[in-house]
Design a protein around this motif. Structure first.
Motif, PDB file in Angstrom:
ATOM      1  N   ARG A 113       1.026  -0.759   0.160  1.00  9.00           N
ATOM      2  CA  ARG A 113       0.187  -0.003   0.200  1.00  9.00           C
ATOM      3  C   ARG A 113       0.712   1.026   0.311  1.00  9.00           C
ATOM      4  O   ARG A 113       0.228   2.291   0.798  1.00  9.00           O
ATOM      5  N   TRP A 114       1.861   0.440  -0.625  1.00 10.31           N
ATOM      6  CA  TRP A 114       2.874   2.453  -0.767  1.00 10.31           C
ATOM      7  C   TRP A 114       2.547   3.026  -2.460  1.00 10.31           C
ATOM      8  O   TRP A 114       2.161   2.773  -2.805  1.00 10.31           O
ATOM      9  N   THR A 115       1.837   4.969  -2.451  1.00 10.76           N
ATOM     10  CA  THR A 115       1.689   5.212  -3.461  1.00 10.76           C
ATOM     11  C   THR A 115       2.958   5.678  -3.384  1.00 10.76           C
ATOM     12  O   THR A 115       3.626   6.441  -3.322  1.00 10.76           O
ATOM     13  N   ILE A 116       2.679   5.119  -4.997  1.00 10.13           N
ATOM     14  CA  ILE A 116       4.371   5.939  -5.793  1.00 10.13           C
ATOM     15  C   ILE A 116       3.842   6.116  -6.863  1.00 10.13           C
ATOM     16  O   ILE A 116       3.385   5.739  -7.896  1.00 10.13           O
ATOM     17  N   ALA A 117       4.603   7.311  -7.660  1.00 15.40           N
ATOM     18  CA  ALA A 117       4.121   7.596  -8.839  1.00 15.40           C
ATOM     19  C   ALA A 117       4.352   7.008  -9.868  1.00 15.40           C
ATOM     20  O   ALA A 117       5.743   5.814  -9.852  1.00 15.40           O
ATOM     21  N   PRO A 118       3.576   6.713 -10.812  1.00 20.13           N
ATOM     22  CA  PRO A 118       4.420   5.380 -11.549  1.00 20.13           C
ATOM     23  C   PRO A 118       5.338   6.257 -12.630  1.00 20.13           C
ATOM     24  O   PRO A 118       5.638   4.678 -12.979  1.00 20.13           O
ATOM     25  N   ASP A 119       5.589   7.293 -12.611  1.00 26.37           N
ATOM     26  CA  ASP A 119       6.915   7.607 -12.804  1.00 26.37           C
ATOM     27  C   ASP A 119       8.500   7.177 -12.383  1.00 26.37           C
ATOM     28  O   ASP A 119       9.048   7.198 -12.826  1.00 26.37           O
ATOM     29  N   ALA A 120       8.214   6.599 -11.285  1.00 27.53           N
ATOM     30  CA  ALA A 120       9.120   6.708 -10.698  1.00 27.53           C
ATOM     31  C   ALA A 120      10.216   6.308 -10.642  1.00 27.53           C
ATOM     32  O   ALA A 120      10.298   5.124 -10.889  1.00 27.53           O
ATOM     33  N   PRO A 121      11.164   6.601 -11.161  1.00 25.71           N
ATOM     34  CA  PRO A 121      12.983   5.646 -11.691  1.00 25.71           C
ATOM     35  C   PRO A 121      13.265   4.282 -10.236  1.00 25.71           C
ATOM     36  O   PRO A 121      12.940   3.817 -10.963  1.00 25.71           O
ATOM     37  N   ALA A 122      12.526   4.736  -8.879  1.00 26.04           N
ATOM     38  CA  ALA A 122      13.742   4.103  -8.235  1.00 26.04           C
ATOM     39  C   ALA A 122      12.900   2.460  -8.566  1.00 26.04           C
ATOM     40  O   ALA A 122      13.771   0.912  -7.945  1.00 26.04           O
ATOM     41  N   THR A 123      11.222   2.765  -8.769  1.00 26.41           N
ATOM     42  CA  THR A 123      10.353   1.003  -9.030  1.00 26.41           C
ATOM     43  C   THR A 123      11.494   0.245 -10.663  1.00 26.41           C
ATOM     44  O   THR A 123      11.813  -1.211  -9.538  1.00 26.41           O
TER      45      THR A 123
END
Length: 214
Positions: A113-123
């Motif tokens: 349930r982590w809200t992460i931006a779709p374009d986050a490079p870390a993912t």
């Protein structure tokens, strides 16, 4: 203060300060004449931040410029500024990760349930690193990082609260930036020390067992 004092107090050479001014990663000083300017404590803080990002974080000047831009955009809500900082720390174009692994990481984030931006490079970067570990035969999945994620989340909550408690918006975003880059390096050093300590402990235990059999 004059640029000479700024150099002395920050530990950054006058030539490098002038270079940062030309590259617009350091804000201009207050003009005092046609070829001189006055600088303040904010410039010292910014210089220390730039040097930490380059020397400790290993960022290029271009990446430093991108990351610092988020500290100066007053139209961005603080959370979006934090996100822009994270985006500026990496170049998505350099990341090569298998789509299946990327999907695995995104599913893992959703389960947390982590809200992460779709374009986050870390993912995608995490997915890339998992692919590399697997290439070397390590049985790694996204779930392998659950314990580390739990610990990181607890620390991150404290970091974000601390950043929000800073006296102004620029200081808040700068705190997130330096905390992200330097704290990550610090945690990497802790893990390196832990590996050495674990290796020594296991080897010593093996020696004691061997001597007990004799």
């Amino acid at each position: 203060m004059k640029i000479s004092e700024l150099s002395r107090r920050s530990g950054v050479s006058v030539a490098t300060i002038k270079y940062y001014l030309r590259e617009e990663v350091l804000p201009a000083g207050e003009p005092t004449s046609s070829n001189q300017a006055s600088y303040d404590e904010g410039h010292i803080r910014r210089l220390r931040l730039i040097r930490a990002l380059i020397d400790i974080g290993g960022l290029s000047l271009a990446r430093v410029r991108d990351a610092l831009a988020a500290t100066e955009n007053d139209e961005l809500p603080l959370h979006d500024a934090f996100g822009a900082v994270m985006l500026g720390l990496d170049d998505p174009g350099t990341i090569a990760a298998a789509d299946d692994t990327f999907g695995e990481v995104r599913d893992w984030l959703a389960e947390r349930r982590w809200t992460i931006a779709p374009d986050a490079p870390a993912t995608r970067r995490l997915a890339e690193l998992i692919d590399i570990l697997r290439e070397f035969g390590l049985p790694v999945t996204a779930d392998s990082f659950t314990a580390a994620a739990d610990s990181a989340e607890a620390t991150a909550i404290d970091e974000v609260h601390y950043a929000h408690d800073q006296p102004d918006r620029i200081a808040s975003v700068e705190m997130m930036l330096i905390g992200t880059v330097v704290y990550e390096r610090a945690m990497a050093m802790v893990r390196r020390l832990a590996l050495e300590a674990a290796s020594a402990r296991i080897e010593n235990s093996a020696r004691i067992e061997d001597s007990g059999r004799r």
